[in-house]
Design an enzyme around this catalytic site. Structure first.
Site, mmCIF file in Angstrom:
data_model
loop_
_atom_site.group_PDB
_atom_site.id
_atom_site.type_symbol
_atom_site.label_atom_id
_atom_site.label_comp_id
_atom_site.label_asym_id
_atom_site.label_seq_id
_atom_site.Cartn_x
_atom_site.Cartn_y
_atom_site.Cartn_z
ATOM 1 N N TYR A 279 0.848 -1.200 0.000
ATOM 2 C CA TYR A 279 0.000 0.000 0.000
ATOM 3 C C TYR A 279 0.880 1.244 0.000
ATOM 4 O O TYR A 279 0.755 2.116 -0.870
ATOM 5 C CB TYR A 279 -0.922 -0.009 1.227
ATOM 6 C CG TYR A 279 -1.584 1.311 1.499
ATOM 7 C CD1 TYR A 279 -1.069 2.203 2.460
ATOM 8 C CD2 TYR A 279 -2.714 1.714 0.796
ATOM 9 C CE1 TYR A 279 -1.665 3.432 2.702
ATOM 10 C CE2 TYR A 279 -3.324 2.939 1.038
ATOM 11 C CZ TYR A 279 -2.783 3.788 1.993
ATOM 12 O OH TYR A 279 -3.366 5.010 2.227
ATOM 13 N N LYS B 221 1.498 4.137 -2.826
ATOM 14 C CA LYS B 221 1.083 5.521 -2.532
ATOM 15 C C LYS B 221 2.240 6.472 -2.835
ATOM 16 O O LYS B 221 2.030 7.620 -3.258
ATOM 17 C CB LYS B 221 0.640 5.662 -1.065
ATOM 18 C CG LYS B 221 -0.689 5.016 -0.728
ATOM 19 C CD LYS B 221 -1.852 5.619 -1.492
ATOM 20 C CE LYS B 221 -2.341 6.932 -0.931
ATOM 21 N NZ LYS B 221 -3.600 7.379 -1.600
HETATM 22 N N1 NAI Z 1 -8.130 5.881 6.099
HETATM 23 C C1 NAI Z 1 -6.999 6.461 6.464
HETATM 24 O O1 NAI Z 1 -6.598 6.439 7.639
HETATM 25 C C2 NAI Z 1 -6.165 7.140 5.427
HETATM 26 C C3 NAI Z 1 -6.516 7.112 4.073
HETATM 27 N N2 NAI Z 1 -5.737 7.773 3.168
HETATM 28 C C4 NAI Z 1 -6.134 7.807 1.758
HETATM 29 O O2 NAI Z 1 -7.438 8.379 1.678
HETATM 30 C C5 NAI Z 1 -8.127 7.871 0.538
HETATM 31 C C6 NAI Z 1 -9.510 7.400 0.945
HETATM 32 O O3 NAI Z 1 -9.343 6.410 1.902
HETATM 33 P P1 NAI Z 1 -10.641 5.755 2.586
HETATM 34 O O4 NAI Z 1 -11.806 6.637 2.392
HETATM 35 O O5 NAI Z 1 -10.246 5.362 3.956
HETATM 36 O O6 NAI Z 1 -10.813 4.429 1.708
HETATM 37 P P2 NAI Z 1 -12.141 3.672 1.253
HETATM 38 O O7 NAI Z 1 -11.715 2.276 0.942
HETATM 39 O O8 NAI Z 1 -13.233 3.899 2.218
HETATM 40 O O9 NAI Z 1 -12.534 4.418 -0.127
HETATM 41 C C7 NAI Z 1 -11.810 4.208 -1.299
HETATM 42 C C8 NAI Z 1 -12.796 4.271 -2.466
HETATM 43 O O10 NAI Z 1 -12.061 4.066 -3.678
HETATM 44 C C9 NAI Z 1 -12.854 3.241 -4.530
HETATM 45 N N3 NAI Z 1 -12.000 2.534 -5.490
HETATM 46 C C10 NAI Z 1 -11.058 1.610 -5.207
HETATM 47 N N4 NAI Z 1 -10.529 1.131 -6.349
HETATM 48 C C11 NAI Z 1 -11.168 1.764 -7.392
HETATM 49 C C12 NAI Z 1 -11.078 1.697 -8.809
HETATM 50 N N5 NAI Z 1 -10.239 0.849 -9.415
HETATM 51 N N6 NAI Z 1 -11.878 2.506 -9.549
HETATM 52 C C13 NAI Z 1 -12.751 3.352 -8.956
HETATM 53 N N7 NAI Z 1 -12.891 3.463 -7.605
HETATM 54 C C14 NAI Z 1 -12.099 2.670 -6.833
HETATM 55 C C15 NAI Z 1 -13.551 2.256 -3.575
HETATM 56 O O11 NAI Z 1 -14.707 1.678 -4.179
HETATM 57 C C16 NAI Z 1 -13.885 3.178 -2.391
HETATM 58 O O12 NAI Z 1 -15.167 3.719 -2.527
HETATM 59 C C17 NAI Z 1 -7.238 6.772 -0.028
HETATM 60 O O13 NAI Z 1 -6.537 7.294 -1.150
HETATM 61 C C18 NAI Z 1 -6.256 6.464 1.104
HETATM 62 O O14 NAI Z 1 -5.014 6.029 0.574
HETATM 63 C C19 NAI Z 1 -4.627 8.480 3.538
HETATM 64 C C20 NAI Z 1 -4.239 8.519 4.846
HETATM 65 C C21 NAI Z 1 -4.962 7.844 5.893
HETATM 66 C C1 LIG Z 2 -5.049 -4.003 16.182
HETATM 67 C C2 LIG Z 2 -4.422 -2.772 16.787
HETATM 68 C C3 LIG Z 2 -2.943 -2.906 17.014
HETATM 69 C C4 LIG Z 2 -4.677 -1.521 15.911
HETATM 70 C C5 LIG Z 2 -6.170 -1.278 15.623
HETATM 71 C C6 LIG Z 2 -6.312 0.007 14.852
HETATM 72 C C7 LIG Z 2 -5.691 -0.069 13.441
HETATM 73 C C8 LIG Z 2 -6.556 -0.910 12.519
HETATM 74 C C9 LIG Z 2 -5.513 1.369 12.927
HETATM 75 C C10 LIG Z 2 -4.567 2.174 13.853
HETATM 76 C C11 LIG Z 2 -3.763 3.126 12.958
HETATM 77 C C12 LIG Z 2 -4.531 3.058 11.626
HETATM 78 C C13 LIG Z 2 -3.868 3.572 10.399
HETATM 79 C C14 LIG Z 2 -4.257 3.082 9.164
HETATM 80 C C15 LIG Z 2 -5.215 1.913 9.035
HETATM 81 C C16 LIG Z 2 -5.879 1.484 10.355
HETATM 82 C C17 LIG Z 2 -4.912 1.582 11.528
HETATM 83 C C18 LIG Z 2 -3.706 0.671 11.295
HETATM 84 C C19 LIG Z 2 -3.602 3.539 7.885
HETATM 85 C C20 LIG Z 2 -2.558 2.496 7.520
HETATM 86 C C21 LIG Z 2 -4.640 3.667 6.729
HETATM 87 C C22 LIG Z 2 -4.035 4.152 5.431
HETATM 88 C C23 LIG Z 2 -2.996 5.200 5.567
HETATM 89 O O1 LIG Z 2 -2.719 5.889 4.604
HETATM 90 C C24 LIG Z 2 -2.204 5.361 6.815
HETATM 91 C C25 LIG Z 2 -2.980 4.959 8.065
HETATM 92 C C26 LIG Z 2 -2.084 5.006 9.293
HETATM 93 C C27 LIG Z 2 -2.905 4.721 10.555
#
Ligand code: NAI
Ligand SMILES: CC(C)CCC[C@@H](C)[C@H]1CC[C@H]2C3=C(CC[C@]12C)[C@@]1(C)CCC(=O)C[C@@H]1CC3
Length: 348
Positions: free
Chosen positions: A146, A150
Site C-alpha cells: 500500500y 502511494k
Molecule cells: N483511512 C486512512 O486512515 C487514510 C486514508 N488515506 C487515503 O485516503 C483515501 C480514501 O481512503 P478511505 O476513504 O479510507 O478508503 P475507502 O476504501 O473507504 O474508499 C476508497 C474508495 O475508492 C474506490 N475505489 C477503489 N478502487 C477503485 C477503482 N479501481 N476505480 C474506482 N474506484 C475505486 C472504492 O470503491 C472506495 O469507494 C485513499 O486514497 C487512502 O489512501 C490516507 C491517509 C490515511
Molecule cells: C489491532 C491494533 C494494534 C490496531 C487497531 C487500529 C488499526 C486498525 C488502525 C490504527 C492506525 C490506523 C492507520 C491506518 C489503518 C488502520 C490503523 C492501522 C492507515 C494504515 C490507513 C491508510 C494510511 O494511509 C495510513 C494509516 C495510518 C494509521
C-alpha cells in the site's frame, strides 16, 4: 449534468474519484454544502443522492473516466484499494497505473486542478517520526505494498503539475483518518477487542501519533482546491493535513474503546517482541496462502504504527492555504464514538 455545472459556476464544479468511500462520502457532503456541483466516479455505488451525478467505473479505464471529468474544474482523487487488502497487483494497478490514467483523463478533459489524497505514511519506514515535515524523503523500504504504491502515486501526480498548460496538481497527506463511517480503524479496533486481542499495549504507550478527524481532512482538500492556481505555493507540492494534536497511540485507542464500553489494554508487551511475532505470523500466513487465506489483526505495519512515534508538522498547510483543524480531537472522538451505536459493547 451540464445545467448543474452551469448552475454551480464553472469554478465550483468537481468530480470525486472514490466518492463512495469513507473519506469520499464526507468530501461529497461538504462540497455540496459549499455549493459545488459534484460528480462521483467509483467502482462501487454506496449511496443514493439526487444532488450528485454518479459514474460507475474502474479508474484504470481512461475512457470510463472521461464522461465524469468533462466540464469540471477540479478533480479530487481519493480512491485506493483498502490497505488491509495487501494485494500487490491490485495496489500497483489502481494506485500507480490507474493514477496515470486519471492524469491522462484530466488532461484530455481539460480539467485544470487535480487534488490527490496521498498519505503521510509515504515517508514512514517503521521508525520514529517526530513532527516530520514534507521535506522528509520518501520511504526507501516501505513496510507494505500500500505504502509502496502511494509513493508512486504521489510522485506521478506532483510531477504532472504543468502550469504552462494550465494543469495544476497538489497532494494532501492525511494521517490516521477517523470518524463516522470509517471502515478500517474503529471497526477493526472493536473486532480486536471483542476477540480478546486488546489486552496488551505495544511498547511503553508513550508514542505520539497523529489521528485526523475526517471533516478536517475534507476541509484541507477543499482549501487546497481553492488555493491551487498558477503561481501558488501548492503547485506540485504535498501538504500534511492533521488534527495538529498528536496523542499517545494507546491513549487514543483506549478513549475509543472505553467510549464504546470496552476495557482498555493494560498490560505491556515490548515493541520488538510484538513486531517480530507479527513478522513471523505474516510469513507463516504467506506460506499458507495457497491453501487458506487468513487475515492477521496484528500485521507488521499495524504493530509498527502502534509502537512508534509518527506525527507530522502541518505548518506548510497553515502557511500556504491557511489550514487549521475545524474539529478538535476531543470533539472528534466524542462524535465518532457517538456514531457507532452498533459497535458498542452489549451490556450483560
Ligand atoms: N483511512 C486512512 O486512515 C487514510 C486514508 N488515506 C487515503 O485516503 C483515501 C480514501 O481512503 P478511505 O476513504 O479510507 O478508503 P475507502 O476504501 O473507504 O474508499 C476508497 C474508495 O475508492 C474506490 N475505489 C477503489 N478502487 C477503485 C477503482 N479501481 N476505480 C474506482 N474506484 C475505486 C472504492 O470503491 C472506495 O469507494 C485513499 O486514497 C487512502 O489512501 C490516507 C491517509 C490515511
Ligand atoms: C489491532 C491494533 C494494534 C490496531 C487497531 C487500529 C488499526 C486498525 C488502525 C490504527 C492506525 C490506523 C492507520 C491506518 C489503518 C488502520 C490503523 C492501522 C492507515 C494504515 C490507513 C491508510 C494510511 O494511509 C495510513 C494509516 C495510518 C494509521
Amino acid at each position: 449534468m451540464a445545467t448543474r455545472l452551469r448552475a454551480a459556476g464553472a469554478g465550483r464544479s468537481c468530480t470525486v474519484i472514490g466518492g463512495s468511500g469513507f473519506l469520499g462520502q464526507h468530501m461529497v457532503e461538504q462540497l455540496l454544502a459549499k455549493g459545488y456541483s459534484v460528480n462521483v466516479f467509483d467502482i462501487h455505488k454506496r449511496f443514493e443522492s439526487d444532488q450528485v451525478t454518479f459514474f460507475l467505473g474502474d479508474l484504470c479505464d481512461k475512457e470510463a473516466l472521461l464522461p465524469a471529468l468533462r466540464g469540471v474544474a477540479v478533480v479530487f482523487h481519493c480512491a485506493s484499494p483498502a490497505p488491509a487488502s495487501d494485494n500487490r497487483e491490485l495496489f500497483y494497478r489502481v494506485n500507480f497505473t490507474g493514477t496515470k490514467a486519471v492524469i491522462e483523463a484530466c488532461r484530455e478533459a481539460g480539467v485544470q486542478k487535480l487534488v490527490l489524497t496521498s498519505s503521510a505514511s509515504v515517508v514512514f519506514e517503521g521508525t520514529d517520526i517526530k513532527n516530520g515535515s514534507e521535506d522528509l524523503p520518501y520511504a526507501q523500504k516501505p513496510i507494505d505494498y500500500y505504502t509502496e504504491t502511494k509513493i508512486l502515486q504521489e510522485k506521478e501526480v506532483l510531477s504532472a503539475n504543468d502550469p504552462d498548460n494550465n494543469f495544476f496538481t497538489t497532494a494532501i497527506r492525511p494521517h490516521g483518518i477517523f470518524g463516522p463511517r470509517d471502515p478500517q480503524l474503529v471497526p477493526i479496533l472493536v473486532q480486536a477487542a471483542r476477540s480478546g486481542k486488546m489486552k496488551f499495549i505495544i511498547g511503553d504507550g508513550k508514542n505520539l501519533v497523529d489521528f485526523t478527524y475526517v471533516e478536517n481532512v475534507v476541509h484541507g482538500h477543499i482549501l487546497a482546491a481553492e488555493k491551487l492556481h498558477k503561481g501558488s505555493a501548492l503547485c506540485g507540492k504535498a501538504f500534511h493535513i492533521t488534527n495538529d494534536e498528536p496523542i499517545p497511540f494507546w491513549t487514543f485507542m483506549s478513549r475509543i474503546l472505553t467510549g464504546l464500553d470496552y476495557d482498555p489494554p493494560k498490560y505491556h508487551i515490548p515493541y520488538w517482541l510484538a513486531y517480530y511475532l507479527a513478522l513471523l505470523l505474516s510469513l507463516l500466513l504467506a506460506l499458507l496462502r495457497p491453501l487458506v487465506t487468513i487475515k492477521a489483526t496484528f500485521t507488521p505495519m499495524r504493530v509498527a504504527l502502534a509502537g512508534t512515534f509518527h506525527y507530522y508538522s502541518c505548518e506548510r498547510a497553515k502557511r500556504a492555504m491557511g489550514y487549521s483543524p475545524v474539529v478538535s480531537l476531543d470533539e472528534a472522538i466524542a462524535r465518532t464514538v457517538q456514531s457507532y451505536p452498533g459497535l458498542r459493547r452489549a451490556r450483560a
